[in-house]
Motif scaffolding. Sequence first.
Motif, PDB file in Angstrom:
ATOM      1  N   SER A 262       3.162   1.655  -1.188  1.00  0.00           N
ATOM      2  CA  SER A 262       4.577   1.879  -1.875  1.00  0.00           C
ATOM      3  C   SER A 262       5.279   0.676  -0.822  1.00  0.00           C
ATOM      4  O   SER A 262       4.988   0.189  -0.214  1.00  0.00           O
ATOM      5  N   THR A 263       6.333   0.623  -1.408  1.00  0.00           N
ATOM      6  CA  THR A 263       7.370  -0.318  -0.865  1.00  0.00           C
ATOM      7  C   THR A 263       7.792  -0.031   0.582  1.00  0.00           C
ATOM      8  O   THR A 263       8.398  -0.718   1.357  1.00  0.00           O
ATOM      9  N   SER A 264       7.702   1.515   0.835  1.00  0.00           N
ATOM     10  CA  SER A 264       8.032   1.828   2.315  1.00  0.00           C
ATOM     11  C   SER A 264       6.917   1.645   3.375  1.00  0.00           C
ATOM     12  O   SER A 264       7.375   1.651   4.363  1.00  0.00           O
TER      13      SER A 264
ATOM     14  N   VAL B 271     -12.950 -10.597   0.522  1.00  0.00           N
ATOM     15  CA  VAL B 271     -11.949  -9.874  -0.144  1.00  0.00           C
ATOM     16  C   VAL B 271     -12.429  -9.650  -1.511  1.00  0.00           C
ATOM     17  O   VAL B 271     -12.678 -10.623  -2.198  1.00  0.00           O
ATOM     18  N   GLU B 272     -13.040  -8.493  -1.794  1.00  0.00           N
ATOM     19  CA  GLU B 272     -13.828  -8.188  -2.963  1.00  0.00           C
ATOM     20  C   GLU B 272     -13.053  -8.045  -4.209  1.00  0.00           C
ATOM     21  O   GLU B 272     -13.219  -8.621  -5.454  1.00  0.00           O
ATOM     22  N   TYR B 273     -11.559  -7.224  -4.094  1.00  0.00           N
ATOM     23  CA  TYR B 273     -10.748  -7.112  -5.156  1.00  0.00           C
ATOM     24  C   TYR B 273      -9.277  -7.202  -4.825  1.00  0.00           C
ATOM     25  O   TYR B 273      -8.959  -7.114  -3.372  1.00  0.00           O
ATOM     26  N   ASP B 274      -8.699  -7.793  -5.660  1.00  0.00           N
ATOM     27  CA  ASP B 274      -7.043  -8.135  -5.403  1.00  0.00           C
ATOM     28  C   ASP B 274      -6.496  -6.748  -5.478  1.00  0.00           C
ATOM     29  O   ASP B 274      -6.390  -5.934  -6.520  1.00  0.00           O
ATOM     30  N   LEU B 275      -5.436  -6.376  -4.627  1.00  0.00           N
ATOM     31  CA  LEU B 275      -4.779  -4.974  -4.466  1.00  0.00           C
ATOM     32  C   LEU B 275      -3.189  -5.792  -4.641  1.00  0.00           C
ATOM     33  O   LEU B 275      -2.838  -6.103  -3.614  1.00  0.00           O
ATOM     34  N   PRO B 276      -2.504  -5.484  -5.518  1.00  0.00           N
ATOM     35  CA  PRO B 276      -1.073  -5.910  -5.768  1.00  0.00           C
ATOM     36  C   PRO B 276      -0.223  -5.134  -4.642  1.00  0.00           C
ATOM     37  O   PRO B 276      -0.571  -4.007  -4.512  1.00  0.00           O
ATOM     38  N   GLY B 277       0.497  -6.023  -4.022  1.00  0.00           N
ATOM     39  CA  GLY B 277       1.285  -5.210  -2.839  1.00  0.00           C
ATOM     40  C   GLY B 277       0.635  -5.188  -1.579  1.00  0.00           C
ATOM     41  O   GLY B 277       1.384  -4.659  -0.634  1.00  0.00           O
ATOM     42  N   VAL B 278      -0.639  -5.504  -1.599  1.00  0.00           N
ATOM     43  CA  VAL B 278      -1.145  -5.582  -0.138  1.00  0.00           C
ATOM     44  C   VAL B 278      -1.753  -6.723   0.377  1.00  0.00           C
ATOM     45  O   VAL B 278      -2.144  -7.730  -0.526  1.00  0.00           O
TER      46      VAL B 278
ATOM     47  N   LEU C  46      -1.369  -7.593  14.240  1.00  0.00           N
ATOM     48  CA  LEU C  46      -0.444  -6.302  15.019  1.00  0.00           C
ATOM     49  C   LEU C  46       0.813  -6.890  15.042  1.00  0.00           C
ATOM     50  O   LEU C  46       1.758  -6.023  15.310  1.00  0.00           O
ATOM     51  N   ARG C  47       1.232  -8.093  15.237  1.00  0.00           N
ATOM     52  CA  ARG C  47       2.618  -8.632  15.307  1.00  0.00           C
ATOM     53  C   ARG C  47       3.175  -8.570  14.225  1.00  0.00           C
ATOM     54  O   ARG C  47       4.599  -8.721  14.145  1.00  0.00           O
ATOM     55  N   HIS C  48       2.563  -8.409  13.025  1.00  0.00           N
ATOM     56  CA  HIS C  48       3.331  -8.278  11.634  1.00  0.00           C
ATOM     57  C   HIS C  48       3.807  -6.668  11.489  1.00  0.00           C
ATOM     58  O   HIS C  48       4.317  -6.578  10.111  1.00  0.00           O
ATOM     59  N   ASP C  49       3.435  -5.897  12.392  1.00  0.00           N
ATOM     60  CA  ASP C  49       4.125  -4.412  12.311  1.00  0.00           C
ATOM     61  C   ASP C  49       3.509  -3.724  11.269  1.00  0.00           C
ATOM     62  O   ASP C  49       4.419  -3.223  10.296  1.00  0.00           O
ATOM     63  N   PRO C  50       2.140  -3.555  10.713  1.00  0.00           N
ATOM     64  CA  PRO C  50       1.764  -3.012   9.320  1.00  0.00           C
ATOM     65  C   PRO C  50       1.955  -1.586   9.662  1.00  0.00           C
ATOM     66  O   PRO C  50       1.649  -1.046  10.945  1.00  0.00           O
ATOM     67  N   ASN C  51       1.849  -0.750   8.609  1.00  0.00           N
ATOM     68  CA  ASN C  51       2.043   0.874   8.853  1.00  0.00           C
ATOM     69  C   ASN C  51       0.408   1.126   8.687  1.00  0.00           C
ATOM     70  O   ASN C  51       0.056   2.114   9.370  1.00  0.00           O
ATOM     71  N   VAL C  52      -0.195   0.445   7.901  1.00  0.00           N
ATOM     72  CA  VAL C  52      -1.647   0.574   7.604  1.00  0.00           C
ATOM     73  C   VAL C  52      -2.592  -0.657   7.621  1.00  0.00           C
ATOM     74  O   VAL C  52      -2.051  -1.695   6.962  1.00  0.00           O
TER      75      VAL C  52
END
Length: 437
Positions: free
Chosen positions: A290-292, A302-309, A330-336
Amino acid sequence: MLLRLGLVEEDRLIAALSQVLGVPLIDPGQWTVDRTCIDRLTQPYLSANLVLPLRDAQGLALALADPGNPDLRQELAFLLNAPIRVFAATSDQIRAALLPIDATIPVEASGDTIARDAEQLRKNDADGPVIKFVQDLLASAVLKGASDVHVESTDTGLSLRFRQNGILVPQPLDRNLPAASILSRLKVMANVNVAERRLPQDGRLQTMIAGRAVDFRFSSIPTQWGESIAIRVLDPKALRLGWDKLGFDPQIVARLIGLVEAPSGLFLVTGPTGSGKTTTLYTALSHLNSTSRKIITVEDPVEYDLPGVQQVQVHDDIGLSFARVLRSILRHDPNVILIGEIRDQETAAIAVRAAQVGRMVLSTLHTNSAAGAVNRLVDLGVPAYLVRDVLRGVLAQELQLSPCSTCQGQGCPVCGSTGVGVRTLKADLWEPASPLA
């Protein structure tokens, strides 16, 4: 041209042609193939022109991938000396019906001609039959839903098998094609060194099949009889994301959603190769996307492209390892964070550290059971108290084959025409009693 440029998929194009030309669109799998007509017209002719003879109560019918070709229709009427009924079908459907899945036909290997064949292929010399065979081979693998293609050198020649529903199924080979040419053509397409036959090589290739781009992951190893090539099929259309499409019990799905929606922690998926671990993790990412949330993956490949990821490809040959990428993201502050596989002590330590500081980490681990993941993490050097603190759950999944009651092992649409049974997914979800238990 529309298909070659990838502007439209063939199933949509053939449906439009069917409507415009007034030619009925059919599924050849629901018809009986006319074997007598195949013998009369010959299979090479039918394959070259994408024609499939069928029969029903009204007599002979022909399914065409190009129903708007008047010259072909006139030629078929002349060859059969009878009026014909024409129907429309996709080229994949026609190839599937024409390409039998009987015993493998051996091909004589000729090591002396490898260099010569490789040079001819590199210069795009007139080796049309080999090029067409390899293209049809890849298209057939996609059509049949195969996860892998195995082209293996043996003492009697080449052996060709598709992995379908986790089972290797032999495929036919053209006995007139040199084995060395087939191997060289695959290596040319994968952009690897054609002349190198002593060392393992990895590559990637892409080709247009049914109007869409399909990726393949290439790997070759030297064996005592020659090279053995394994090709992983990465068909985006075959990737079915969605909890309802995985085949898990609804209660398991509800627990999984609760686990991956946690604000932080470590969630692991275990299981044998080909059991669908990547599909399960991609489904979880699709659910969380999600955008949040910022989601970053570290994969090899990378096996498949995931839009937004944001997806990162590991390159060990230049020092871009799992651990090095993880330290940077980790410096990019990801949520997941999705880690393709926890395979060493450094990767395990960084994954646990990320889960400790507010990230949800998803990954795979090679263990025999869900509960065995705890011991595996400890073996990798993660302190037991940290495992208890960050581990949210472990899903162990395994593909199982149940006998097909429809075809009794002969092959049908229910079991994917393989005759090996119906695929089901067995899942075991293990959760600690509580995060601090």
